[in-house]
Design a protein around this motif. Structure first.
Motif, PDB file in Angstrom:
ATOM      1  N   MET A   1      42.435  43.745  49.568  1.00  0.00           N
ATOM      2  CA  MET A   1      41.154  44.330  49.194  1.00  0.00           C
ATOM      3  C   MET A   1      41.324  45.449  48.162  1.00  0.00           C
ATOM      4  SD  MET A   1      37.913  44.384  49.330  1.00  0.00           S
ATOM      5  CE  MET A   1      37.488  43.333  50.708  1.00  0.00           C
ATOM      6  N   VAL A   2      42.315  46.324  48.374  1.00  0.00           N
ATOM      7  CA  VAL A   2      42.550  47.407  47.415  1.00  0.00           C
ATOM      8  C   VAL A   2      42.944  46.847  46.060  1.00  0.00           C
ATOM      9  CG1 VAL A   2      44.045  49.371  46.860  1.00  0.00           C
ATOM     10  CG2 VAL A   2      43.113  49.129  49.161  1.00  0.00           C
ATOM     11  N   ALA A   3      43.761  45.790  46.058  1.00  0.00           N
ATOM     12  CA  ALA A   3      44.149  45.164  44.790  1.00  0.00           C
ATOM     13  C   ALA A   3      42.915  44.654  44.056  1.00  0.00           C
ATOM     14  CB  ALA A   3      45.133  44.027  45.048  1.00  0.00           C
ATOM     15  N   LEU A   4      42.005  44.009  44.785  1.00  0.00           N
ATOM     16  CA  LEU A   4      40.782  43.491  44.168  1.00  0.00           C
ATOM     17  C   LEU A   4      39.909  44.619  43.629  1.00  0.00           C
ATOM     18  CD1 LEU A   4      38.819  41.224  43.498  1.00  0.00           C
ATOM     19  CD2 LEU A   4      37.936  41.384  45.845  1.00  0.00           C
ATOM     20  N   ILE A   5      39.726  45.663  44.439  1.00  0.00           N
ATOM     21  CA  ILE A   5      38.922  46.806  44.000  1.00  0.00           C
ATOM     22  C   ILE A   5      39.537  47.456  42.768  1.00  0.00           C
ATOM     23  CG2 ILE A   5      38.145  49.129  44.645  1.00  0.00           C
ATOM     24  CD1 ILE A   5      37.942  48.126  47.534  1.00  0.00           C
ATOM     25  N   SER A   6      40.865  47.609  42.780  1.00  0.00           N
ATOM     26  CA  SER A   6      41.556  48.215  41.631  1.00  0.00           C
ATOM     27  C   SER A   6      41.377  47.377  40.377  1.00  0.00           C
ATOM     28  CB  SER A   6      43.049  48.377  41.941  1.00  0.00           C
ATOM     29  OG  SER A   6      43.252  49.236  43.045  1.00  0.00           O
ATOM     30  N   ARG A   7      41.420  46.054  40.529  1.00  0.00           N
ATOM     31  CA  ARG A   7      41.231  45.174  39.370  1.00  0.00           C
ATOM     32  C   ARG A   7      39.811  45.270  38.836  1.00  0.00           C
ATOM     33  NH1 ARG A   7      44.210  39.843  41.957  1.00  0.00           N
ATOM     34  NH2 ARG A   7      46.316  40.751  42.070  1.00  0.00           N
ATOM     35  N   LEU A   8      38.843  45.350  39.739  1.00  0.00           N
ATOM     36  CA  LEU A   8      37.447  45.460  39.307  1.00  0.00           C
ATOM     37  C   LEU A   8      37.193  46.777  38.587  1.00  0.00           C
ATOM     38  CD1 LEU A   8      35.602  43.964  42.420  1.00  0.00           C
ATOM     39  CD2 LEU A   8      35.923  42.898  40.173  1.00  0.00           C
TER      40      LEU A   8
ATOM     41  N   ALA B   1      36.095  47.182  34.758  1.00  0.00           N
ATOM     42  CA  ALA B   1      34.937  47.998  34.350  1.00  0.00           C
ATOM     43  C   ALA B   1      35.330  48.985  33.256  1.00  0.00           C
ATOM     44  CB  ALA B   1      34.374  48.737  35.562  1.00  0.00           C
ATOM     45  N   GLN B   2      36.516  49.590  33.394  1.00  0.00           N
ATOM     46  CA  GLN B   2      36.976  50.532  32.373  1.00  0.00           C
ATOM     47  C   GLN B   2      37.195  49.839  31.042  1.00  0.00           C
ATOM     48  OE1 GLN B   2      40.474  52.316  34.055  1.00  0.00           O
ATOM     49  NE2 GLN B   2      39.340  53.504  35.560  1.00  0.00           N
ATOM     50  N   LEU B   3      37.750  48.634  31.080  1.00  0.00           N
ATOM     51  CA  LEU B   3      37.985  47.884  29.846  1.00  0.00           C
ATOM     52  C   LEU B   3      36.665  47.484  29.192  1.00  0.00           C
ATOM     53  CD1 LEU B   3      40.954  45.588  30.976  1.00  0.00           C
ATOM     54  CD2 LEU B   3      41.054  47.591  29.472  1.00  0.00           C
ATOM     55  N   LEU B   4      35.685  47.092  30.007  1.00  0.00           N
ATOM     56  CA  LEU B   4      34.382  46.713  29.469  1.00  0.00           C
ATOM     57  C   LEU B   4      33.674  47.910  28.833  1.00  0.00           C
ATOM     58  CD1 LEU B   4      33.083  44.293  32.247  1.00  0.00           C
ATOM     59  CD2 LEU B   4      33.883  43.692  29.951  1.00  0.00           C
ATOM     60  N   ILE B   5      33.778  49.050  29.494  1.00  0.00           N
ATOM     61  CA  ILE B   5      33.173  50.264  28.936  1.00  0.00           C
ATOM     62  C   ILE B   5      33.856  50.635  27.620  1.00  0.00           C
ATOM     63  CG2 ILE B   5      32.892  52.752  29.288  1.00  0.00           C
ATOM     64  CD1 ILE B   5      32.535  52.131  32.288  1.00  0.00           C
TER      65      ILE B   5
ATOM     66  N   SER C   1      46.420  51.543  37.796  1.00  0.00           N
ATOM     67  CA  SER C   1      46.134  50.562  36.751  1.00  0.00           C
ATOM     68  C   SER C   1      47.170  49.450  36.635  1.00  0.00           C
ATOM     69  CB  SER C   1      46.021  51.269  35.386  1.00  0.00           C
ATOM     70  OG  SER C   1      44.990  52.240  35.413  1.00  0.00           O
ATOM     71  N   TRP C   2      48.259  49.545  37.402  1.00  0.00           N
ATOM     72  CA  TRP C   2      49.282  48.515  37.291  1.00  0.00           C
ATOM     73  C   TRP C   2      49.855  48.086  38.643  1.00  0.00           C
ATOM     74  CZ3 TRP C   2      50.814  44.460  35.153  1.00  0.00           C
ATOM     75  CH2 TRP C   2      52.134  43.998  35.249  1.00  0.00           C
ATOM     76  N   THR C   3      50.506  49.006  39.347  1.00  0.00           N
ATOM     77  CA  THR C   3      51.232  48.566  40.546  1.00  0.00           C
ATOM     78  C   THR C   3      50.306  48.187  41.703  1.00  0.00           C
ATOM     79  OG1 THR C   3      51.546  50.854  41.346  1.00  0.00           O
ATOM     80  CG2 THR C   3      53.261  49.934  39.925  1.00  0.00           C
ATOM     81  N   MET C   4      49.260  48.951  41.971  1.00  0.00           N
ATOM     82  CA  MET C   4      48.350  48.594  43.060  1.00  0.00           C
ATOM     83  C   MET C   4      47.522  47.350  42.762  1.00  0.00           C
ATOM     84  SD  MET C   4      47.183  52.052  45.056  1.00  0.00           S
ATOM     85  CE  MET C   4      46.076  52.642  43.792  1.00  0.00           C
ATOM     86  N   PRO C   5      47.014  47.172  41.552  1.00  0.00           N
ATOM     87  CA  PRO C   5      46.258  45.948  41.278  1.00  0.00           C
ATOM     88  C   PRO C   5      47.112  44.684  41.214  1.00  0.00           C
ATOM     89  CG  PRO C   5      45.702  47.684  39.703  1.00  0.00           C
ATOM     90  CD  PRO C   5      46.928  48.120  40.441  1.00  0.00           C
ATOM     91  N   PHE C   6      48.369  44.813  40.746  1.00  0.00           N
ATOM     92  CA  PHE C   6      49.122  43.605  40.402  1.00  0.00           C
ATOM     93  C   PHE C   6      50.521  43.500  41.014  1.00  0.00           C
ATOM     94  CE2 PHE C   6      46.470  44.774  36.648  1.00  0.00           C
ATOM     95  CZ  PHE C   6      45.556  43.728  36.736  1.00  0.00           C
ATOM     96  N   ARG C   7      51.021  44.547  41.661  1.00  0.00           N
ATOM     97  CA  ARG C   7      52.433  44.543  42.060  1.00  0.00           C
ATOM     98  C   ARG C   7      52.642  44.854  43.544  1.00  0.00           C
ATOM     99  NH1 ARG C   7      55.886  42.245  38.869  1.00  0.00           N
ATOM    100  NH2 ARG C   7      57.509  43.812  39.160  1.00  0.00           N
ATOM    101  N   ALA C   8      51.893  44.168  44.405  1.00  0.00           N
ATOM    102  CA  ALA C   8      52.074  44.351  45.848  1.00  0.00           C
ATOM    103  C   ALA C   8      53.488  43.954  46.254  1.00  0.00           C
ATOM    104  CB  ALA C   8      51.046  43.518  46.610  1.00  0.00           C
ATOM    105  N   LEU C   9      54.018  44.612  47.283  1.00  0.00           N
ATOM    106  CA  LEU C   9      55.410  44.381  47.693  1.00  0.00           C
ATOM    107  C   LEU C   9      55.520  43.285  48.744  1.00  0.00           C
ATOM    108  CD1 LEU C   9      56.897  47.981  48.042  1.00  0.00           C
ATOM    109  CD2 LEU C   9      56.920  46.476  46.053  1.00  0.00           C
TER     110      LEU C   9
END
Length: 336
Positions: free
Chosen positions: A1-8, A12-16, A92-100
């Motif tokens: 869930m945190v990974a998904l929220i972080s990606r969203l 949003a930041q990229l869209l802005i 912006s990197w490890t939590m969205p995409f690099r779970a252990l």
């Protein structure tokens, strides 16, 4: 869930940023490269302001810094930049995409380690720590605590399951818990429920053992459970209730602090066996920008390691802290 929220959030930041770039191109007649550069600079500036605001809030409730842990202006700048970079890397990197995933060392050294993340994070927070543990030949596993804003006591079964998995796959009956921030409170709740038969040591990084005043700005039940109540907040609350009275907080207040732990933390302390604290190594910084008062991380009866010039998020990435943690893990193996 945190990974998904972080990606969203990242999306949003990229869209802005893209939106600002288009506005600059179409309405201000900027070329693409300058417009994109300005947009990215705005995004970075906003993120830097968020980090700066955390330091500002922590300063309001800070504990007195011992002379030997005070820092210069140059050190303060390094502290801020390291914390900002650590926040950017993790969010912006490890939590969205690099779970252990679990790592079993081929030639293991030391006791296996279970990594327990803090509030609003996931196992990806530990990417730098995991790299250091791998290089040291230390078997480790990480848990993802869900739901994000749940009750701290409700995280205990997840930790129990992760401990059983690590013990089974490593062949060890006892492990070390390595915890960041709220994770240390989860570990304490686990010991209350299941004892110490599987635990050789608990290492906490910036854990609000007595609470943090900044938890008032967080969301969720777990944030409420971590609250530190300053004298001023407590007096205002009692005035609103029409019953201002003297409160004896001598036993619950860390030295040099002006307040007391919240209700859940008091109840946790009452449930605990004080002998458990001998298993703890509490590592914390006197310039922590999330845990305030900073000496809330000082756990009586534990082995406390005081540092300076390191922010809250950076505690899990800083090279000095990584080395201290590795040394503690290997020393535990030698003691056993």
């Amino acid at each position: 869930m945190v990974a998904l929220i972080s990606r969203l959030i990242l999306l949003a930041q990229l869209l802005i940023t893209a939106g600002i770039t288009l506005v600059l191109i179409h309405f201000a007649q900027f070329r693409i490269l300058p417009a994109a550069t300005i947009s990215i600079a705005i995004l970075i500036a906003v993120r830097m302001l968020i980090t700066a605001n955390n330091f500002r809030l922590a300063c309001r409730f800070r504990s007195e810094t011992p002379q030997q842990f005070r820092i210069s202006l140059l050190q303060a700048c390094r502290l801020y930049l390291e914390e900002f970079c650590s926040t950017m890397i993790t969010s912006s990197w490890t939590m969205p995409f690099r779970a252990l995933r679990i790592y079993i060392a081929t030639q293991p050294k030391g006791i296996p380690v279970l990594l327990i993340h803090g509030y609003g994070c996931n196992s990806g927070y530990w990417r730098s720590m995991s790299r250091a543990l791998r290089e040291a030949g230390i078997t480790h596993h990480a848990v993802n605590l869900e739901p994000v804003f749940g009750d701290i006591d409700d995280f205990v079964p997840e930790v129990r399951e992760a401990i059983e998995t690590l013990c089974r796959k490593s062949g060890h009956q006892r492990i070390i818990l390595l915890c960041h921030s709220m994770g240390g409170l989860v570990a304490r709740a686990y010991l209350c429920a299941h004892g110490t038969s599987n635990i050789a040591k608990v290492i906490t990084l910036g854990t609000p053992h007595h609470g943090t005043a900044l938890a008032e700005f967080g969301a969720g039940l777990n944030s409420e459970q971590m609250r530190w109540i300053s004298h001023t907040q407590d007096q205002h609350s009692k005035l609103r209730e029409g019953a201002l009275a003297m409160v004896d907080i001598a036993e619950s207040c860390p030295a040099g602090c002006n307040g007391m732990p919240g209700h859940w933390l008091k109840q946790l302390a009452k449930r605990e066996d004080p002998a458990h604290y001998k298993l703890f190594t509490s590592i914390y910084s006197h310039q922590d920008n999330i845990i305030a008062p900073q000496t809330s991380s000082h756990l009586p009866g534990a082995y406390n390691i005081e540092l300076h010039g390191i922010g809250h998020v950076a505690l899990g990435l800083n090279s000095r802290v990584l080395q201290i943690v590795i040394d503690e893990i290997l020393a535990t193996n030698q003691q056993d």
